[in-house]
Design an enzyme around this catalytic site. Structure first.
Site, short mmCIF file in Angstrom:
data_model
loop_
_atom_site.label_atom_id
_atom_site.label_comp_id
_atom_site.label_asym_id
_atom_site.label_seq_id
_atom_site.Cartn_x
_atom_site.Cartn_y
_atom_site.Cartn_z
N HIS A 117 -1.24 16.22 -25.54
CA HIS A 117 -1.16 14.80 -25.17
C HIS A 117 -2.35 13.97 -25.62
CE1 HIS A 117 2.43 15.87 -23.11
NE2 HIS A 117 2.57 14.69 -22.55
N GLU B 283 -4.41 16.57 -10.35
CA GLU B 283 -4.99 16.94 -11.65
C GLU B 283 -6.51 17.11 -11.63
OE1 GLU B 283 -3.04 15.21 -15.28
OE2 GLU B 283 -5.09 15.04 -15.99
N HIS C 1 7.11 8.70 -27.33
CA HIS C 1 6.23 9.65 -26.65
C HIS C 1 6.59 11.10 -27.03
CE1 HIS C 1 3.58 11.23 -23.58
NE2 HIS C 1 4.57 11.98 -23.14
N ARG D 274 -3.49 21.44 -13.33
CA ARG D 274 -2.50 20.48 -13.84
C ARG D 274 -2.88 19.93 -15.22
NH1 ARG D 274 0.84 15.69 -10.62
NH2 ARG D 274 2.03 15.05 -12.43
N ASN E 155 -1.20 18.66 -20.03
CA ASN E 155 -1.56 17.69 -21.06
C ASN E 155 -1.61 18.32 -22.45
OD1 ASN E 155 -1.81 15.58 -19.21
ND2 ASN E 155 -3.90 16.22 -18.67
N LYS F 197 3.10 11.33 -11.13
CA LYS F 197 2.18 10.54 -11.97
C LYS F 197 2.89 9.23 -12.31
CE LYS F 197 -0.84 13.50 -14.71
NZ LYS F 197 -1.11 13.97 -16.08
N ARG G 232 0.82 -1.23 0.00
CA ARG G 232 0.00 0.00 0.00
C ARG G 232 0.85 1.28 0.00
NH1 ARG G 232 -2.85 -3.42 3.53
NH2 ARG G 232 -4.61 -4.34 2.43
N HIS H 157 -1.16 10.62 -27.36
CA HIS H 157 -1.40 9.25 -26.90
C HIS H 157 -2.05 8.41 -28.01
CE1 HIS H 157 -1.16 10.36 -22.35
NE2 HIS H 157 0.00 10.33 -22.94
N LYS I 184 6.82 23.17 -13.62
CA LYS I 184 6.01 21.99 -13.29
C LYS I 184 5.77 21.89 -11.79
CE LYS I 184 5.02 17.22 -14.16
NZ LYS I 184 5.26 15.95 -14.83
N GLU J 275 8.86 17.95 -24.72
CA GLU J 275 8.16 18.30 -23.46
C GLU J 275 8.62 19.67 -22.96
OE1 GLU J 275 5.60 16.69 -22.36
OE2 GLU J 275 5.86 14.51 -22.51
P1 NAD Z 1 12.33 5.67 -22.09
O1 NAD Z 1 12.30 5.54 -20.64
O2 NAD Z 1 11.87 4.50 -22.91
O3 NAD Z 1 13.82 6.05 -22.54
C1 NAD Z 1 14.11 6.19 -23.91
C2 NAD Z 1 15.29 5.30 -24.31
O4 NAD Z 1 16.49 5.86 -23.78
C3 NAD Z 1 15.21 3.87 -23.78
O5 NAD Z 1 15.67 2.99 -24.78
C4 NAD Z 1 16.21 3.89 -22.61
O6 NAD Z 1 16.77 2.61 -22.37
C5 NAD Z 1 17.25 4.85 -23.12
N1 NAD Z 1 18.03 5.56 -22.12
C6 NAD Z 1 17.60 6.06 -20.93
N2 NAD Z 1 18.57 6.79 -20.36
C7 NAD Z 1 19.67 6.71 -21.18
C8 NAD Z 1 20.95 7.28 -21.15
N3 NAD Z 1 21.32 8.14 -20.20
N4 NAD Z 1 21.80 6.99 -22.16
C9 NAD Z 1 21.40 6.18 -23.19
N5 NAD Z 1 20.19 5.64 -23.29
C10 NAD Z 1 19.33 5.91 -22.30
O7 NAD Z 1 11.49 6.92 -22.62
P2 NAD Z 1 11.39 8.43 -22.12
O8 NAD Z 1 11.32 9.21 -23.39
O9 NAD Z 1 12.40 8.78 -21.11
O10 NAD Z 1 9.96 8.45 -21.39
C11 NAD Z 1 8.78 8.18 -22.09
C12 NAD Z 1 7.76 7.65 -21.12
O11 NAD Z 1 7.53 8.61 -20.10
C13 NAD Z 1 6.42 7.38 -21.77
O12 NAD Z 1 5.92 6.15 -21.33
C14 NAD Z 1 5.54 8.50 -21.25
O13 NAD Z 1 4.19 8.13 -21.18
C15 NAD Z 1 6.13 8.75 -19.89
N6 NAD Z 1 5.89 10.10 -19.35
C16 NAD Z 1 5.44 10.20 -18.08
C17 NAD Z 1 5.22 11.45 -17.52
C18 NAD Z 1 4.77 11.57 -16.10
O14 NAD Z 1 4.45 12.68 -15.67
N7 NAD Z 1 4.76 10.50 -15.34
C19 NAD Z 1 5.47 12.60 -18.28
C20 NAD Z 1 5.94 12.46 -19.58
C21 NAD Z 1 6.15 11.20 -20.11
N1 GLY Z 2 3.15 15.05 -17.71
C1 GLY Z 2 1.97 15.71 -17.30
C2 GLY Z 2 1.81 15.75 -15.82
O1 GLY Z 2 2.68 15.34 -15.09
O2 GLY Z 2 0.78 16.16 -15.34
#
Ligand code: NAD
Ligand code: GLY
Length: 355
Positions: free
Chosen positions: A242, A231, A258, A235, A239, A143, A121, A246, A221, A185
């Site tokens: 987005h 949100e 993404h 917040r 989006n 998130k 939990r 998506h 942020k 972003e």
């Molecule tokens: P990711 O985590 O898949 O990383 C992209 C690639 O880079 C992967 O192949 C990873 O192995 C590689 N990588 C990571 N760090 C590295 C480094 N320092 N050197 C070399 N390679 C490296 O993708 P991302 O673009 O970081 O994140 C996308 C995800 O984040 C999506 O699922 C999206 O929905 C999510 N997201 C979440 C939020 C949130 O608020 N929680 C906000 C924006 C995006």
């Molecule tokens: N990435 C959008 C949020 O964190 O609300």
């Protein structure tokens, strides 16, 4: 090193950005918590690059270190991989006073945060973002999610980390494509609130300004998340772009990343806002030019009808309405609640005149 504090009703946490931080994460944490078990979660690309240094950082500070590595890529944001991670927590006999550490990009942050939020939990976790996208956005704000067959991020919860530690040195091993994902972003944050941040992408050299790009994004942020952590209101602005993004990710079977999908989504919302007389002057053209200058796509390969079908099951669609974010100028956007039945027409406006 830059330090920001994110204040939420449930407590505050530091967001540190700077060179050489990975080696210091363990000692930074022991200034605030007692050493405990830590499960470092990472992916198959990041592990060979940074896992040893992360392990040493925690072990030298007195933590008992466990690790769990998942395959790199969006496919790891799945219920199956989440289940394996929860079993790994249990196998390591993690208790409520232990810690998870997300070492990687947004995929690892979202997955680890979700696992930490529901194991026993809720246990504590820290974010150690190693992509620019995670540094400017995903690691901040709590998130967490995994994807379901029905759609992106459909299972998740809000669970704030107890700290975010971004070592800017780790960004040096990112590919151009992954850097550009992060630019998308950050450009979004510029359009939402920060013309000076937008200017770095419109006229400057982003690759020479990572720390400034991250800090400006985190400052904005943090302000939004502090005001509206779950949100309910403001917040939703984050989006911007987005809802189409998506849909684009899903329609491409996640072959469009993404960040690249967000860039196309920003272009769609800029064109739609211009068509409706909300975005004036040449701001839509500036946004699209800047997206392209950042090495990102602004043309959508999918139809408005196909994207609208997916948007209808997006979690941002509340019953028969959906909140969309439309730019008014560079540095200000508005939220509009529209009937789901109108989303296809909005997307169609956003696709008109693409080139
Ligand atoms: P990711 O985590 O898949 O990383 C992209 C690639 O880079 C992967 O192949 C990873 O192995 C590689 N990588 C990571 N760090 C590295 C480094 N320092 N050197 C070399 N390679 C490296 O993708 P991302 O673009 O970081 O994140 C996308 C995800 O984040 C999506 O699922 C999206 O929905 C999510 N997201 C979440 C939020 C949130 O608020 N929680 C906000 C924006 C995006
Ligand atoms: N990435 C959008 C949020 O964190 O609300």
């Amino acid at each position: 090193m830059n330090k920001q504090i994110l204040e939420t009703a449930g407590g505050s946490y530091p967001i540190l950005t700077g060179s050489g931080l990975l080696a210091q994460v363990g000692t930074e944490l022991t200034a605030r918590i007692n050493p405990c078990r830590v499960m470092i979660v990472t992916d198959s690309n990041v592990a060979p690059l940074y896992l040893e240094e992360a392990k040493k950082s925690f072990a030298d500070a007195g933590f008992s270190v466990y690790t769990h590595t998942v395959p790199a890529g969006e496919e790891s944001k799945s219920v199956a991989v989440l289940g394996e991670l929860l079993e790994a927590f249990a196998g390591a006999k993690m208790t409520r006073t232990d810690l998870a550490a997300a070492l990687g990009g947004g995929v690892i942050g979202d997955l680890t945060g979700f696992a930490a939020g529901c194991y026993l939990r809720g246990i504590r976790f820290v974010q150690i973002p190693t992509t620019l996208l995670a540094a400017v956005d995903a690691s901040v704000g709590g998130k967490t999610a995994v994807n379901l067959a029905h759609g992106k991020n459909l299972a998740g919860l809000f669970h704030q980390p107890i700290g975010v530690y971004c070592d800017t040195d780790t960004l040096r091993t990112l590919s151009e494509h992954e850097l550009h994902d992060g630019y998308a972003e950050a450009i979004k944050h510029g359009i939402l609130d920060d013309p000076a941040l937008f200017d770095i992408f419109e006229n400057g050299q982003p690759a020479a300004h990572f720390e400034e790009i991250i800090v400006r994004s985190v400052v904005y942020k943090s302000k939004i998340v502090a005001e509206d952590p779950n949100e309910k209101g403001v917040r939703k602005l984050l989006n911007l772009g987005h809802t189409p993004a998506h849909a684009i990710e899903r329609l491409s079977d996640f072959s469009i990343s993404h960040g690249h999908a967000v860039a196309i989504g920003l272009a769609i919302m800029a064109r739609a806002a211009e068509k409706r007389g909300i975005l004036k002057n040449d701001d839509s053209a500036r946004i699209i030019r800047t997206i392209k200058r950042a090495g990102l796509p602004a043309v959508c390969p999918f139809s408005a009808a196909d994207m609208a079908k997916i948007a209808a099951v997006d979690k941002k669609a509340a019953a028969s309405d959906i909140t969309v974010i439309l730019p008014e100028c560079i540095g200000r956007c508005r939220m509009e609640k529209i009937p789901i039945s109108e989303i296809e027409a909005l997307f169609a406006d956003g696709l008109e005149g693409q080139s």
